[in-house]
Design a protein around this motif. Structure first.
Motif, PDB file in Angstrom:
ATOM      1  N   LEU A  11       0.833  -1.202   0.000  1.00 22.22           N
ATOM      2  CA  LEU A  11       0.000   0.000   0.000  1.00 22.22           C
ATOM      3  C   LEU A  11       0.865   1.247   0.000  1.00 22.22           C
ATOM      4  O   LEU A  11       2.002   1.250   0.467  1.00 22.22           O
ATOM      5  CB  LEU A  11      -0.896   0.034   1.243  1.00 22.22           C
ATOM      6  CG  LEU A  11      -2.145  -0.841   1.257  1.00 22.22           C
ATOM      7  CD1 LEU A  11      -2.836  -0.701   2.612  1.00 22.22           C
ATOM      8  CD2 LEU A  11      -3.113  -0.471   0.138  1.00 22.22           C
ATOM      9  N   GLU A  14      -0.978   7.391  -0.377  1.00 23.54           N
ATOM     10  CA  GLU A  14      -2.014   7.940  -1.254  1.00 23.54           C
ATOM     11  C   GLU A  14      -3.223   7.011  -1.346  1.00 23.54           C
ATOM     12  O   GLU A  14      -4.382   7.461  -1.317  1.00 23.54           O
ATOM     13  CB  GLU A  14      -1.444   8.189  -2.646  1.00 23.54           C
ATOM     14  CG  GLU A  14      -2.446   8.818  -3.604  1.00 23.54           C
ATOM     15  CD  GLU A  14      -1.871   9.070  -4.988  1.00 23.54           C
ATOM     16  OE1 GLU A  14      -2.591   9.643  -5.820  1.00 23.54           O
ATOM     17  OE2 GLU A  14      -0.711   8.680  -5.227  1.00 23.54           O
ATOM     18  N   GLN A  15      -2.980   5.714  -1.427  1.00 27.40           N
ATOM     19  CA  GLN A  15      -4.088   4.756  -1.490  1.00 27.40           C
ATOM     20  C   GLN A  15      -4.915   4.770  -0.209  1.00 27.40           C
ATOM     21  O   GLN A  15      -6.150   4.745  -0.247  1.00 27.40           O
ATOM     22  CB  GLN A  15      -3.542   3.347  -1.730  1.00 27.40           C
ATOM     23  CG  GLN A  15      -3.049   3.087  -3.133  1.00 27.40           C
ATOM     24  CD  GLN A  15      -2.441   1.703  -3.266  1.00 27.40           C
ATOM     25  OE1 GLN A  15      -1.432   1.397  -2.605  1.00 27.40           O
ATOM     26  NE2 GLN A  15      -3.046   0.850  -4.079  1.00 27.40           N
ATOM     27  N   THR A  18      -6.843   8.056  -0.017  1.00 27.91           N
ATOM     28  CA  THR A  18      -7.957   8.029  -0.977  1.00 27.91           C
ATOM     29  C   THR A  18      -9.116   7.207  -0.423  1.00 27.91           C
ATOM     30  O   THR A  18     -10.280   7.587  -0.546  1.00 27.91           O
ATOM     31  CB  THR A  18      -7.494   7.459  -2.328  1.00 27.91           C
ATOM     32  OG1 THR A  18      -6.489   8.324  -2.875  1.00 27.91           O
ATOM     33  CG2 THR A  18      -8.657   7.346  -3.300  1.00 27.91           C
ATOM     34  N   VAL A 310      -8.805  -1.571   2.711  1.00 23.11           N
ATOM     35  CA  VAL A 310      -8.728  -0.999   1.361  1.00 23.11           C
ATOM     36  C   VAL A 310      -9.279  -1.992   0.344  1.00 23.11           C
ATOM     37  O   VAL A 310     -10.025  -1.623  -0.576  1.00 23.11           O
ATOM     38  CB  VAL A 310      -7.276  -0.599   1.019  1.00 23.11           C
ATOM     39  CG1 VAL A 310      -7.144  -0.256  -0.468  1.00 23.11           C
ATOM     40  CG2 VAL A 310      -6.834   0.592   1.872  1.00 23.11           C
TER      41      VAL A 310
END
Length: 624
Positions: A11, A14-15, A18, A310
């Motif tokens: 990961l 930014e992920q 987001t 995520v």
């Protein structure tokens, strides 16, 4: 053991960010689908209270004005006494983490309710039932709210209970953890409980630990599982922190609890339970953050949990879990609390010796309803500062109408405006020229423009005629009666102005102000003061146009004059108008202001990079 971080599970920051932003936007949109009649409808149930905390940590209030408006309406209107213990804990955490001291009085009420609701073993039931006198906080005209002062400089004695312990309360570990999290949040904001109550929590948490190192839902001897083991670890850690015990990671109870979590570690379900999966993930986050550790045994808890969440996030941004009852709001809120690492560590260093901010504000009272009796006698034709006193008075009444908030109402009665002093009936020349109703500034101006100064000063008869109108208007809501005059009674009609003013004393929902404008005779001043005293109201003298405007506003709004701030050496360091913010070095200060000749003051702390709120409460002033 070296931490690999989120990169170790593939990961990027930014992920994760987001996923947080997308999840927060989607959760707010999902909640909004229910529809709100007004912003205060938000936070009406437990899941939305949890969502408020999660969305604050996701930073939605900083980029979504609608959410921030709804959040503030919720925190401003919530009645803690009507909420259960889970929600009380969430309310306390949300206020502390949102950080606006305007809502700290509600935090104090919440903390008081939680303290009074603690059972004999240090646990809580799902609801709190204590008499109102045990938790109602006294409301001050001038109050300061802010976070805890620097270590070693407490600003108040530790809290103790106001009520006897309810011997029947013996709550479970789940609801108890939210109560202690709420009290821990209150402690971070400056509310210190006597160590006795934290020791009850600590001792009971230790007693309930199972032989295998885990914790069950309630008593020891039942099956340990993940979320309750995390709750038990946190209860011991927080209890140690507030009783001055050793560091949690040095205690065998915490070590054994961590060994249990290590042995059964997973982020894919609630170990040894099979239900409340996302609730467990938030519990896991609290263990890691409260203990300030990136590892639970061999497992780097945050990267593993972030990777799972995520991947589990749905296309539109929400999370759902059958193990959490398919409640999208709950699952998404718990997911956001995990991803944002929402729980503060116990031993985070505090910034010191810098500047903080003092923010001042005025909290308005009930929406005003104003009944003005305006002097239109011949003496009002005298000039003042290049204008007639009557023009100054009309402009002041019009300015008052403009200043009333939305929903404000106004009535206007005039005297001396139709008959000259020598004409028959001049002594009873009084008329309701505008009945009580919503303020229309253009209508007020048109009515004022039609008035002329002609006659005498029948104050007593005007008060008598106004009384039934004011009684009707005040049947349900407060009315501010303002009599504006430039002189004393000049009618010998058998009506006594002091006696007629006295008829308003004790009248329900009526507050009387006698405004003496440019009074130049001592006997008139004495008469007007006597009228104010008889009515139970106030006498507000005004020598010029500026003072008249301030007196009329003070009669309705009670807005304070400029404030003065002094430091611990009584040296003035700042002054300003309410609504201003002032930057000051860390330290203790005193703010003073004057309203209608009376001084009010409050002491407060300024802490580095923190905001302290000083609020002038008009409703509290009017209730005195």
């Amino acid at each position: 053991m070296a931490a690999r971080g989120i990169a170790g599970v593939g990961l990027t920051a930014e992920q994760v960010n987001t996923a947080i932003d997308k999840g927060a936007d989607a959760l707010w949109k999902h909640i909004r689908k229910d529809g709100f009649r007004n912003p205060a409808d938000f936070g009406r149930n437990g899941p939305q209270s949890l969502a408020a905390l999660a969305l604050v940590h996701a930073g939605l209030h900083k980029r979504n004005e609608e959410f921030d408006r709804c959040l503030r309406a919720y925190l401003g209107a919530v009645r803690p006494e009507s909420r259960g213990v889970y929600e009380l804990g969430l309310i306390a955490m949300t206020i502390a983490d949102y950080g606006d001291p305007e809502f700290f009085p509600t935090l104090r009420t919440t903390a008081r309710l939680l303290l009074e609701g603690q059972g004999r073993q240090g646990t809580w039931d799902y609801s709190i039932r204590v008499p109102s006198e045990a938790w109602v906080q006294p409301v001050s005209v001038l109050r300061a709210s802010g976070r805890i002062p620097p270590e070693g400089m407490p600003d108040e004695r530790p809290w103790r209970r106001n009520t006897p312990v309810n011997e029947k309360i013996d709550g479970d570990n789940s609801v108890t953890q939210f109560a202690l999290l709420g009290l821990h949040a209150a402690a971070r904001a400056g509310i210190r409980l006597d160590k006795e109550y934290w020791k009850l929590i600590l001792d009971e948490a230790i007693r309930r630990q199972n032989e295998d190192g885990g914790w069950a839902y309630h008593e020891p001897g039942h099956r340990s599982y993940g979320s309750m083991t995390a709750a038990g670890i946190c209860a011991v850690a927080v209890g140690l922190h507030h009783t001055g015990g050793e560091r949690p990671l040095e205690r065998q109870e915490v070590i054994r609890g961590l060994l249990w979590l290590d042995k059964h570690f997973t982020v894919k379900d609630n170990p040894q339970s099979g239900s409340y999966h996302y609730y467990y993930l938030y519990s896991l986050e609290r263990v890691g953050r409260i203990l300030d550790t990136e590892f639970i045994g061999r497992h780097e808890w945050y990267p593993l949990g972030a990777r799972y969440l995520v991947d589990a996030q749905e296309k539109e941004g929400l999370w759902n879990s059958r193990a959490d009852g398919n409640d999208t709001v709950l699952a998404s809120s718990f997911a956001l609390l995990f991803l944002t690492r929402a729980t503060p560590t116990l031993y985070a260093p505090r910034k010191r010796d810098g500047d903080g901010v003092v923010r001042t504000s005025v909290v308005a009272g009930p929406v005003p309803r104003v009944y003005v009796i305006l002097d239109c006698s011949g003496s009002m034709m005298e000039e003042m500062e290049g204008k007639t006193k009557f023009d100054v008075a009309r402009a002041a009444v019009l300015d008052l109408a403009r200043s009333l908030p939305e929903g404000g109402q106004m009535a206007l009665r005039a005297y001396g405006h139709r008959k000259r002093a020598i004409e028959p009936g001049a002594g009873e020349d009084t008329e309701l020229v505008m009945p009580m109703g919503p303020v229309d500034v253009q209508q007020v101006q048109a009515v004022l423009d039609r008035l002329r100064c002609r006659g005498r000063t029948p104050m007593a008869f005007s008060l008598k005629q106004a009384r039934p109108e004011i009684e009707r208007a005040a049947a349900r809501d407060r009315v501010n009666l303002i009599l504006l005059t430039d002189g004393g009674e000049d009618v010998n009609s058998g009506h006594d102005p002091v006696q007629n003013a006295g008829a308003y004393r004790g009248m329900k929902n009526v507050e009387t102000s006698i405004v003496g404008f440019d009074i130049n005779q001592e006997n008139w001043s004495r008469q007007l003061r006597a009228m104010a005293d008889a009515s139970g109201g106030r006498y507000l003298p005004a020598a010029d146009a500026k003072a008249l405007n301030e007196s009329l506003r003070a009669a309705v709004v009670g807005k304070p004059e400029r404030f003065i701030i002094t430091d611990s050496n009584a040296r003035k360091v700042a002054e300003g108008d309410f609504g201003d913010s002032v930057k000051l070095p860390e330290g203790r200060y005193l703010l003073r202001c004057q309203v209608e000749g009376t001084w009010h003051e409050t002491s407060f702390w300024v802490l580095t990079d923190e905001t302290t709120s000083v609020v002038f409460d008009v409703a509290a002033l009017r209730s005195r």
